[in-house]
Motif scaffolding. Structure first.
Motif, PDB file in Angstrom:
ATOM      1  N   LEU A 285       4.449  19.386 -47.426  1.00 38.26           N
ATOM      2  CA  LEU A 285       3.263  19.752 -46.434  1.00 38.26           C
ATOM      3  C   LEU A 285       2.882  18.381 -45.547  1.00 38.26           C
ATOM      4  O   LEU A 285       2.335  17.411 -46.477  1.00 38.26           O
ATOM      5  N   PRO A 286       3.198  18.267 -44.373  1.00 35.66           N
ATOM      6  CA  PRO A 286       3.046  16.901 -43.716  1.00 35.66           C
ATOM      7  C   PRO A 286       1.486  16.292 -43.782  1.00 35.66           C
ATOM      8  O   PRO A 286       1.217  15.295 -43.684  1.00 35.66           O
ATOM      9  N   TRP A 287       0.461  17.089 -44.003  1.00 35.03           N
ATOM     10  CA  TRP A 287      -0.858  16.976 -44.042  1.00 35.03           C
ATOM     11  C   TRP A 287      -1.370  16.374 -45.420  1.00 35.03           C
ATOM     12  O   TRP A 287      -2.405  16.096 -45.593  1.00 35.03           O
ATOM     13  N   ARG A 288      -0.416  16.582 -46.344  1.00 37.44           N
ATOM     14  CA  ARG A 288      -0.873  16.254 -47.672  1.00 37.44           C
ATOM     15  C   ARG A 288      -0.193  14.740 -48.161  1.00 37.44           C
ATOM     16  O   ARG A 288       0.999  14.826 -47.626  1.00 37.44           O
ATOM     17  N   SER A 289      -0.912  13.948 -48.826  1.00 41.44           N
ATOM     18  CA  SER A 289      -0.323  12.810 -49.482  1.00 41.44           C
ATOM     19  C   SER A 289       0.786  13.166 -50.444  1.00 41.44           C
ATOM     20  O   SER A 289       0.859  14.419 -50.756  1.00 41.44           O
ATOM     21  N   VAL A 290       1.690  12.190 -50.619  1.00 46.34           N
ATOM     22  CA  VAL A 290       2.684  12.370 -51.929  1.00 46.34           C
ATOM     23  C   VAL A 290       2.017  12.992 -53.029  1.00 46.34           C
ATOM     24  O   VAL A 290       2.687  13.955 -53.515  1.00 46.34           O
ATOM     25  N   LEU A 291       0.937  12.418 -53.503  1.00 46.08           N
ATOM     26  CA  LEU A 291       0.417  12.929 -54.973  1.00 46.08           C
ATOM     27  C   LEU A 291       0.113  14.366 -54.645  1.00 46.08           C
ATOM     28  O   LEU A 291       0.201  15.240 -55.626  1.00 46.08           O
ATOM     29  N   ASP A 292      -0.579  14.788 -53.691  1.00 45.59           N
ATOM     30  CA  ASP A 292      -1.211  16.095 -53.519  1.00 45.59           C
ATOM     31  C   ASP A 292       0.212  17.098 -53.220  1.00 45.59           C
ATOM     32  O   ASP A 292       0.020  18.161 -53.561  1.00 45.59           O
ATOM     33  N   ASN A 293       1.045  16.547 -52.616  1.00 45.21           N
ATOM     34  CA  ASN A 293       2.390  17.348 -52.486  1.00 45.21           C
ATOM     35  C   ASN A 293       2.967  17.667 -53.760  1.00 45.21           C
ATOM     36  O   ASN A 293       3.225  18.868 -54.004  1.00 45.21           O
ATOM     37  N   VAL A 294       2.943  16.868 -54.835  1.00 41.10           N
ATOM     38  CA  VAL A 294       3.601  17.091 -56.064  1.00 41.10           C
ATOM     39  C   VAL A 294       2.655  18.016 -56.739  1.00 41.10           C
ATOM     40  O   VAL A 294       2.993  19.040 -57.508  1.00 41.10           O
ATOM     41  N   LEU A 295       1.313  18.210 -56.504  1.00 39.05           N
ATOM     42  CA  LEU A 295       0.129  19.024 -56.948  1.00 39.05           C
ATOM     43  C   LEU A 295       0.299  20.048 -56.392  1.00 39.05           C
ATOM     44  O   LEU A 295      -0.501  21.210 -56.908  1.00 39.05           O
ATOM     45  N   PHE A 296       1.096  20.471 -55.320  1.00 38.73           N
ATOM     46  CA  PHE A 296       0.834  21.591 -54.435  1.00 38.73           C
ATOM     47  C   PHE A 296       1.022  22.842 -55.452  1.00 38.73           C
ATOM     48  O   PHE A 296       0.240  23.979 -55.172  1.00 38.73           O
ATOM     49  N   PRO A 297       1.963  23.257 -56.074  1.00 35.12           N
ATOM     50  CA  PRO A 297       2.113  24.327 -56.831  1.00 35.12           C
ATOM     51  C   PRO A 297       1.027  24.713 -57.824  1.00 35.12           C
ATOM     52  O   PRO A 297       0.431  25.790 -58.059  1.00 35.12           O
ATOM     53  N   VAL A 298       0.580  23.536 -58.338  1.00 30.16           N
ATOM     54  CA  VAL A 298      -0.734  23.737 -59.387  1.00 30.16           C
ATOM     55  C   VAL A 298      -2.038  24.137 -58.326  1.00 30.16           C
ATOM     56  O   VAL A 298      -2.742  25.246 -58.738  1.00 30.16           O
ATOM     57  N   SER A 299      -2.269  23.433 -57.119  1.00 31.48           N
ATOM     58  CA  SER A 299      -3.321  23.855 -56.466  1.00 31.48           C
ATOM     59  C   SER A 299      -3.219  25.053 -55.794  1.00 31.48           C
ATOM     60  O   SER A 299      -4.405  25.587 -55.353  1.00 31.48           O
ATOM     61  N   MET A 300      -2.025  25.796 -55.671  1.00 31.55           N
ATOM     62  CA  MET A 300      -2.152  27.119 -55.103  1.00 31.55           C
ATOM     63  C   MET A 300      -2.376  28.224 -56.149  1.00 31.55           C
ATOM     64  O   MET A 300      -2.759  29.558 -55.531  1.00 31.55           O
ATOM     65  N   CYS A 301      -2.222  27.927 -57.260  1.00 32.18           N
ATOM     66  CA  CYS A 301      -2.886  29.082 -58.214  1.00 32.18           C
ATOM     67  C   CYS A 301      -3.841  29.016 -59.113  1.00 32.18           C
ATOM     68  O   CYS A 301      -4.330  29.600 -59.777  1.00 32.18           O
ATOM     69  N   ARG A 302      -4.517  27.573 -59.299  1.00 28.11           N
ATOM     70  CA  ARG A 302      -5.410  27.338 -60.172  1.00 28.11           C
ATOM     71  C   ARG A 302      -6.223  26.026 -59.820  1.00 28.11           C
ATOM     72  O   ARG A 302      -5.422  25.359 -59.023  1.00 28.11           O
ATOM     73  N   PRO A 303      -7.524  25.779 -60.419  1.00 26.54           N
ATOM     74  CA  PRO A 303      -7.920  24.552 -59.792  1.00 26.54           C
ATOM     75  C   PRO A 303      -7.162  23.365 -60.516  1.00 26.54           C
ATOM     76  O   PRO A 303      -6.638  23.452 -61.664  1.00 26.54           O
ATOM     77  N   ILE A 304      -7.239  22.125 -60.096  1.00 28.48           N
ATOM     78  CA  ILE A 304      -6.550  20.915 -60.511  1.00 28.48           C
ATOM     79  C   ILE A 304      -7.211  20.422 -61.709  1.00 28.48           C
ATOM     80  O   ILE A 304      -8.479  20.157 -61.161  1.00 28.48           O
ATOM     81  N   MET A 305      -6.753  20.351 -62.725  1.00 23.76           N
ATOM     82  CA  MET A 305      -7.531  19.613 -63.782  1.00 23.76           C
ATOM     83  C   MET A 305      -7.042  18.175 -64.189  1.00 23.76           C
ATOM     84  O   MET A 305      -5.768  17.815 -63.549  1.00 23.76           O
ATOM     85  N   PRO A 306      -7.656  17.450 -64.784  1.00 18.57           N
ATOM     86  CA  PRO A 306      -7.237  15.930 -64.938  1.00 18.57           C
ATOM     87  C   PRO A 306      -5.729  15.631 -65.774  1.00 18.57           C
ATOM     88  O   PRO A 306      -5.123  14.976 -65.219  1.00 18.57           O
ATOM     89  N   ASP A 307      -5.528  16.636 -66.327  1.00 16.18           N
ATOM     90  CA  ASP A 307      -4.139  16.823 -67.021  1.00 16.18           C
ATOM     91  C   ASP A 307      -3.233  17.122 -66.118  1.00 16.18           C
ATOM     92  O   ASP A 307      -1.943  16.217 -65.985  1.00 16.18           O
ATOM     93  N   ASP A 308      -3.386  17.969 -65.072  1.00 17.65           N
ATOM     94  CA  ASP A 308      -2.202  18.073 -63.839  1.00 17.65           C
ATOM     95  C   ASP A 308      -2.236  16.637 -63.305  1.00 17.65           C
ATOM     96  O   ASP A 308      -1.213  16.419 -63.003  1.00 17.65           O
ATOM     97  N   ARG A 309      -3.286  16.044 -62.774  1.00 19.92           N
ATOM     98  CA  ARG A 309      -3.185  14.896 -62.239  1.00 19.92           C
ATOM     99  C   ARG A 309      -2.542  13.852 -62.931  1.00 19.92           C
ATOM    100  O   ARG A 309      -1.575  13.161 -62.359  1.00 19.92           O
TER     101      ARG A 309
END
Lengths: 273, 271
Positions: A106-130
């Motif tokens: 996703l061009p509008w997301r940072s590298v880190l947020d792109n890595v978290l994309f699959p998580v963000s699409m189905c549940r809230p992001i937890m500190p562990d995910d980060r």
């Protein structure tokens, strides 16, 4: 040379046992188009053991990608059964991490947020995910780029983001559809080495679709060759080289022999009907 | 894979103010301004040399003087025109984006609605303006409605193009991770459509103003469209041109607002 050629399994074998991470039984895929039915996969039978890295080689249009999409549950099979860890695939498999030819970030997301994309699409992001995302970014050597946007990265780096993203949910299998084929030759070799070293530390069951015979041999424990029309698996070969793989393996005469053998098996299509 | 390279320096981005300043001196800005100035000068010269009477074609200088004299008065009339344009545009934006989402999300809605929306656009819309007066009266609501009627379509088409332009493999990935439909809209489809949406909104803002002016031509007691008709009935050519100049300024300002909003949105969502 210790090359083992496994005969294709018969379609009416007993159903999948739990020792195989992935099995395909008499899998067929027919697309209905305006000009009539098109058989993308005629009949595919294989078992993949847990922790095996399997490359699927074949000419374009032989149905490799379709086969992978069916394993991922993104395309239904026309007939036949695919199982993951003994469970038949009926819908999208969230236990599979996927990579495509394009990094599809996703061009509008940072590298880190792109890595978290699959998580963000189905549940809230937890500190562990980060934490996990940060760990993966270290692993693909993109830590210092975590806040960059994809447009600021090179093609190889983007594909490494996609690899980290595929691993974010700690999938049991990794499905890769020609992930390096859009990269230049040098970057492609680098990515192969990177993937091999990451695989050495994770040992995920993997299906890796490619046109490149060298890439297939270098990366995999086993190579499946698909033929075109009828598109079935025409060759199933164990790759004998020890792990971790080093670039020097390509200097091994056995490497070249295997290369030539596979090349011949792709070029000389089996007699049709 | 030992990538010890530094992050590649992104293309140097100067502060917005500096970018604007540089733009003002660039050829792309100077050249059209010089062309426009030359045309106005030629107009002025022709009117003076040929002694063309004011009731036929006033000189730019006469228009400027008239504008200066009547500015407070014209500004009063500009208020309803501007507000109605903004209202029409806002409703168009919401309606257009909403319709596009509906049409792209539901196959039933697409098949039931979209051909009709397109067909609607083939009607010479200006010809329908009197109907809106009949149905909604001579107040603002008829002009705003008519303005929406002619300006929402570009928003629908542009938004729809954006919503369906999303990479197939990205959508495949969304399915693979088990994403819900609405999540795909808010996180993937909609952000991807932002550049397209703004191209639709830029057309909509100009159409919205045209709609309001046409409405004012038909019936109004105030507004710049009304002023133009009134001035024409009095053979006040300079006043017509003064009103038009003011309309242009307002139109340009509203367009500029959309462009500024676009610049901010693209900074966030642009590729």
């Amino acid at each position: 040379m210790s090359r083992v050629i496994v005969e294709p399994e018969l379609p009416f074998e007993p159903p999948a046992n739990e020792f195989h991470a992935i099995t395909a039984r008499a899998v067929q895929k027919v697309y209905w188009t305006a000009s009539g039915p098109v058989e993308a996969v005629a009949e595919a039978n294989f078992e993949i053991d847990s922790g095996d890295f399997v490359a699927v080689l074949g000419p374009s249009g032989c149905g490799k990608s379709t086969l992978m999409l069916m394993v991922a549950g993104l395309e239904p099979t026309t007939s036949g059964v695919i199982t993951l860890d003994g469970q038949p695939v009926t819908g999208p498999q969230t236990t599979a991490g996927m990579m495509f030819q394009d990094p599809t970030l996703l061009p509008w997301r940072s590298v880190l947020d792109n890595v978290l994309f699959p998580v963000s699409m189905c549940r809230p992001i937890m500190p562990d995910d980060r934490k996990r995302a940060e760990h993966l970014l270290h692993m693909v050597d993109l830590w210092q780029f975590r806040d960059k946007r994809p447009r600021e990265l090179s093609g190889g780096m983007r594909q490494r983001v996609a690899l980290a993203r595929a691993l974010i949910n700690d999938p049991s299998i990794l499905l890769m559809d020609e992930p390096f084929s859009a990269l230049d030759a040098i970057t492609r070799d680098e990515m192969g080495l990177a993937l091999a070293s990451i695989w050495d530390s994770t040992h995920k069951t993997a299906i890796f679709i490619t046109h490149s015979i060298r890439e297939a041999i270098f990366l995999s424990d086993r190579v499946l060759v698909m033929g075109r029309r009828p598109s079935t698996i025409i060759e199933d070969i164990r790759v004998p080289f020890p792990r971790p793989r080093k670039p020097s393996v390509e200097a091994d005469p056995a490497f070249n022999e295997l290369y030539l053998y596979l090349k011949a098996s792709i070029v000389h299509k089996p007699v049709v009907q | 894979m030992t990538d010890t390279r530094e992050p590649p320096t992104p293309p140097a981005r100067r502060p917005l103010v500096l970018q604007l300043a540089a733009l003002l001196y660039s050829r792309a800005v100077v050249l059209p301004l010089v062309t426009a100035a030359a045309v106005i000068a030629a107009w002025e010269a022709v009117v003076r040399i040929r002694h063309i009477p004011d009731v036929l074609l006033p000189a730019p200088s006469a228009v400027a003087m008239r504008l200066a004299e009547t500015l407070p008065f014209l500004l009063q009339h500009a208020v309803p025109t501007t507000l109605e344009t903004i209202a029409g545009f806002a409703i168009s934006a919401v309606l257009g984006i909403g319709l596009a989402v509906l049409v792209s999300a539901s196959r039933f809605a697409r098949e039931a609605l979209y051909p009709n929306i397109v067909f609607f656009q083939l009607i010479p819309k200006i010809a329908l303006a009197p109907l809106f007066i009949v149905w909604l009266g001579i107040g603002s609501s008829s002009r705003v409605t008519f303005s929406v009627f002619i300006s929402f379509f570009p928003v629908v088409v542009a938004t729809l193009t954006g919503l369906v332009s999303v990479d197939r493999e990205l959508l495949r990935l969304c399915r693979a991770v088990g994403a819900k439909g609405w999540k795909i809209y808010t996180q993937v489809r909609f952000p991807a459509a932002v550049p397209h949406i703004f191209s639709g909104l830029k057309i909509a803002i100009t159409f919205a103003m045209i709609g309001v002016i046409v409405g004012e031509f038909i019936t109004a007691q105030a507004g710049l469209g009304y002023m133009i008709l009134f001035a024409a009935s009095q053979a006040e050519m300079a006043l017509i041109f003064a009103s038009i100049v003011l309309l242009c300024v307002i139109g340009l300002a509203l367009y500029a607002l959309v462009v500024v909003a676009e610049a901010f949105a693209l900074k966030r969502y642009g590729a």
